[in-house]
Design a protein around this motif. Structure first.
Motif, mmCIF file in Angstrom:
data_model
loop_
_atom_site.group_PDB
_atom_site.id
_atom_site.type_symbol
_atom_site.label_atom_id
_atom_site.label_comp_id
_atom_site.label_asym_id
_atom_site.label_seq_id
_atom_site.Cartn_x
_atom_site.Cartn_y
_atom_site.Cartn_z
ATOM 1 N N ILE A 145 0.835 -1.202 0.000
ATOM 2 C CA ILE A 145 0.000 0.000 0.000
ATOM 3 C C ILE A 145 0.873 1.255 0.000
ATOM 4 O O ILE A 145 0.657 2.189 -0.772
ATOM 5 N N GLY A 146 1.871 1.271 0.866
ATOM 6 C CA GLY A 146 2.773 2.424 0.910
ATOM 7 C C GLY A 146 3.626 2.535 -0.338
ATOM 8 O O GLY A 146 3.870 3.643 -0.846
ATOM 9 N N ALA A 147 4.085 1.405 -0.851
ATOM 10 C CA ALA A 147 4.897 1.421 -2.073
ATOM 11 C C ALA A 147 4.112 1.985 -3.248
ATOM 12 O O ALA A 147 4.666 2.690 -4.100
ATOM 13 N N ALA A 148 2.807 1.702 -3.292
ATOM 14 C CA ALA A 148 1.965 2.240 -4.366
ATOM 15 C C ALA A 148 1.856 3.759 -4.259
ATOM 16 O O ALA A 148 1.890 4.473 -5.278
ATOM 17 N N ILE A 149 1.720 4.273 -3.043
ATOM 18 C CA ILE A 149 1.667 5.730 -2.854
ATOM 19 C C ILE A 149 2.952 6.372 -3.369
ATOM 20 O O ILE A 149 2.928 7.364 -4.119
ATOM 21 N N LEU A 150 4.082 5.818 -2.994
ATOM 22 C CA LEU A 150 5.368 6.363 -3.416
ATOM 23 C C LEU A 150 5.552 6.259 -4.931
ATOM 24 O O LEU A 150 6.106 7.169 -5.568
ATOM 25 N N THR A 151 5.071 5.180 -5.508
ATOM 26 C CA THR A 151 5.202 4.994 -6.958
ATOM 27 C C THR A 151 4.339 5.994 -7.713
ATOM 28 O O THR A 151 4.761 6.536 -8.740
ATOM 29 N N ASN A 152 3.140 6.259 -7.229
ATOM 30 C CA ASN A 152 2.299 7.267 -7.876
ATOM 31 C C ASN A 152 2.962 8.642 -7.866
ATOM 32 O O ASN A 152 2.788 9.437 -8.795
ATOM 33 N N VAL A 185 0.372 -3.130 -7.860
ATOM 34 C CA VAL A 185 -0.384 -3.078 -9.123
ATOM 35 C C VAL A 185 -1.771 -2.474 -8.902
ATOM 36 O O VAL A 185 -2.239 -1.649 -9.696
ATOM 37 N N ALA A 186 -2.404 -2.852 -7.794
ATOM 38 C CA ALA A 186 -3.756 -2.350 -7.523
ATOM 39 C C ALA A 186 -3.769 -0.869 -7.191
ATOM 40 O O ALA A 186 -4.730 -0.158 -7.512
ATOM 41 N N GLY A 187 -2.693 -0.372 -6.569
ATOM 42 C CA GLY A 187 -2.697 1.000 -6.076
ATOM 43 C C GLY A 187 -2.086 2.031 -6.984
ATOM 44 O O GLY A 187 -2.238 3.239 -6.737
ATOM 45 N N VAL A 188 -1.390 1.604 -8.033
ATOM 46 C CA VAL A 188 -0.732 2.557 -8.932
ATOM 47 C C VAL A 188 -1.645 2.844 -10.115
ATOM 48 O O VAL A 188 -2.180 1.928 -10.747
ATOM 49 N N LEU A 189 -1.829 4.121 -10.411
ATOM 50 C CA LEU A 189 -2.729 4.523 -11.501
ATOM 51 C C LEU A 189 -2.219 4.053 -12.857
ATOM 52 O O LEU A 189 -2.990 3.575 -13.690
ATOM 53 N N ALA A 190 -0.926 4.192 -13.096
ATOM 54 C CA ALA A 190 -0.363 3.830 -14.395
ATOM 55 C C ALA A 190 -0.443 2.325 -14.612
ATOM 56 O O ALA A 190 -0.357 1.542 -13.658
#
Length: 423
Positions: free
Chosen positions: A334-341, A370-375
């Motif tokens: 979840i946190g990794a997705a925030i940082l990736t966005n 994968v679920a949390g990143v928009l791209a």
């Protein structure tokens, strides 16, 4: 009146500029040899877009400073073969050190990155005053200096990593929640005990240094990365185009204090629901421990031992342990997705204890990413695991220390002084 520094006239502005360009070109050659390997002067000139006479002059100076040496003839050369130029590891040494919640450590490396000394002491630094912790670290530093002295050497620079917010310019630990420190003048404390060390002495954040340890020179896959460094607390580091990104005042990378769960647990920093509260090692132990007398809670076992026990239980199929790992992995993702966005790195490296349990949590991390990143396809960001364990920060500290020579080779004096001005 003109001055001469290492053979360079510094009369007026033009002379100073000439010296700056010279140092930049010395750095360019030295870094090229480290990142792209040994080769002849002619090949260096072609690769760097400099003329042969200039490169020959630069190599001669680097050799006089003991930073490079010339070896065998170049293989496969057309015509008269040139002599290979390569890094001389014994030309300079860097010293790294670390203060963490459960240990202090030191590491010295030579110019080629080879380790020449490693020392470590387990200690609960949270139970000690800053002066006492510094005393423990200085004991290790002095031992490392003795190891270097046995080689007839001393460090060019020393870099000390600490688990907290660091004001780099002042050498002060502004806040270290897990150590219980605030406004500790660490660099001054170290200098008071070491005297005038005769070399550069710097303080930096441990997670930033762990990130440097993962940015392997010459590896294009490691030029744009985020490092999530997990121990009792969670820190992070950003490497952009091969260089650490520290932020305006050196405070970048405090990933562990992103608020991800406002209804969650209270963090050591005083806030509620920080990422650290759901992915820190303390939380994993709480989830995995079966009761108050569980081995994981024993103060007689260090953190590495507790991680090994968790890994052992997971391998044995213990359901409580597997559920705990799954929960932590979900929050890491979840946190990794925030940082990736926000940053879209090429790679996120799980470091510290997160690297040790990485294979166990990777499916949950990647799923949430994968679920949390928009791209699409998580923006091309991949998850990687560090192999450095709990020593990542001191690895990075030593790397930053020796990198000062690559930034400015004139930090190492010439063995053969000269007053000639070279073009």
């Amino acid at each position: 009146m003109s001055q001469v520094r290492d053979g360079w006239s510094t009369t007026g502005t033009g002379g100073a500029d000439q010296g700056t360009v010279r140092r930049a070109n010395l750095s360019l050659v030295l870094r090229s040899l480290r990142e792209d390997g040994a080769r002849s002067r002619a090949r260096l000139a072609a690769d760097l877009g400099l003329n042969k006479a200039t490169v020959s002059s630069l190599v001669t100076e680097l050799r006089e400073r003991g930073l490079v040496r010339e070896g065998s003839a170049e293989r496969g050369a057309v015509g008269r073969p040139g002599t290979i130029v390569e890094i001389d590891g014994a030309g300079a040494y860097g010293l790294g050190a670390e203060i963490n919640v459960h240990h202090v450590s030191t590491r010295a490396v030579d110019l080629a990155g080879a380790v020449v000394s490693e020392r470590r002491t387990s200690v609960d630094t949270r139970g000690l005053e800053p002066d006492e912790v510094v005393d423990r670290l200085v004991e290790l530093v002095q031992g490392t200096l003795a190891d270097l002295a046995a080689l007839g050497a001393a460090p060019v620079a020393a870099v000390v990593g600490v688990a907290g917010l660091v004001d780099h310019d002042r050498g002060t630990v502004s806040v270290a929640a897990n150590l219980g420190w605030q406004d500790v003048a660490l660099a001054s404390l170290l200098r008071a005990r070491l005297g005038d060390p005769g070399y550069l002495l710097e303080v930096d954040n441990e997670a930033n240094l762990a990130a440097v340890a993962e940015a392997v020179p010459g590896d294009p896959e490691r030029r744009d990365i985020l490092v999530i460094h997990g121990e009792v607390g969670i820190g992070g580091g950003i490497v952009a185009d091969g260089r650490p990104l520290a932020g305006r005042r050196g405070y970048a990378g405090e990933f562990g204090h992103m608020v991800v769960d406002r209804d969650g647990n209270r963090c050591g920093c005083g806030r509620t629901g920080c990422w650290e509260t759901v992915i820190g090692l303390s939380h994993l132990i709480e989830l995995a421990a079966a009761g108050e007398d569980d081995l994981l809670r024993s103060p007689l076992i260090d953190l590495e031992g507790k991680v090994e026990e968790i890994t052992r239980r997971a391998a044995a199929g213990d359901e409580r342990t597997l559920a705990a790992l799954s929960e932590v992995g979900r929050w890491v993702g979840i946190g990794a997705a925030i940082l990736t966005n926000v940053l879209n790195p090429g790679m996120i490296v799980l470091s510290g204890y997160l690297g040790e349990i990485g294979e166990r949590i990777r499916p949950e991390v990647e799923s949430e990413l994968v679920a949390g990143v928009l791209a699409p396809d998580a923006g091309g960001t991949r998850i990687a695991l560090s192999s450095l364990g709990f020593s990542a920060a001191v690895h990075g500290a030593a790397a930053v220390a020796i990198d000062h020579v690559y930034d400015d080779p004139t930090l190492v004096p010439r063995a053969v002084p000269t007053l000639e001005v070279m073009s």
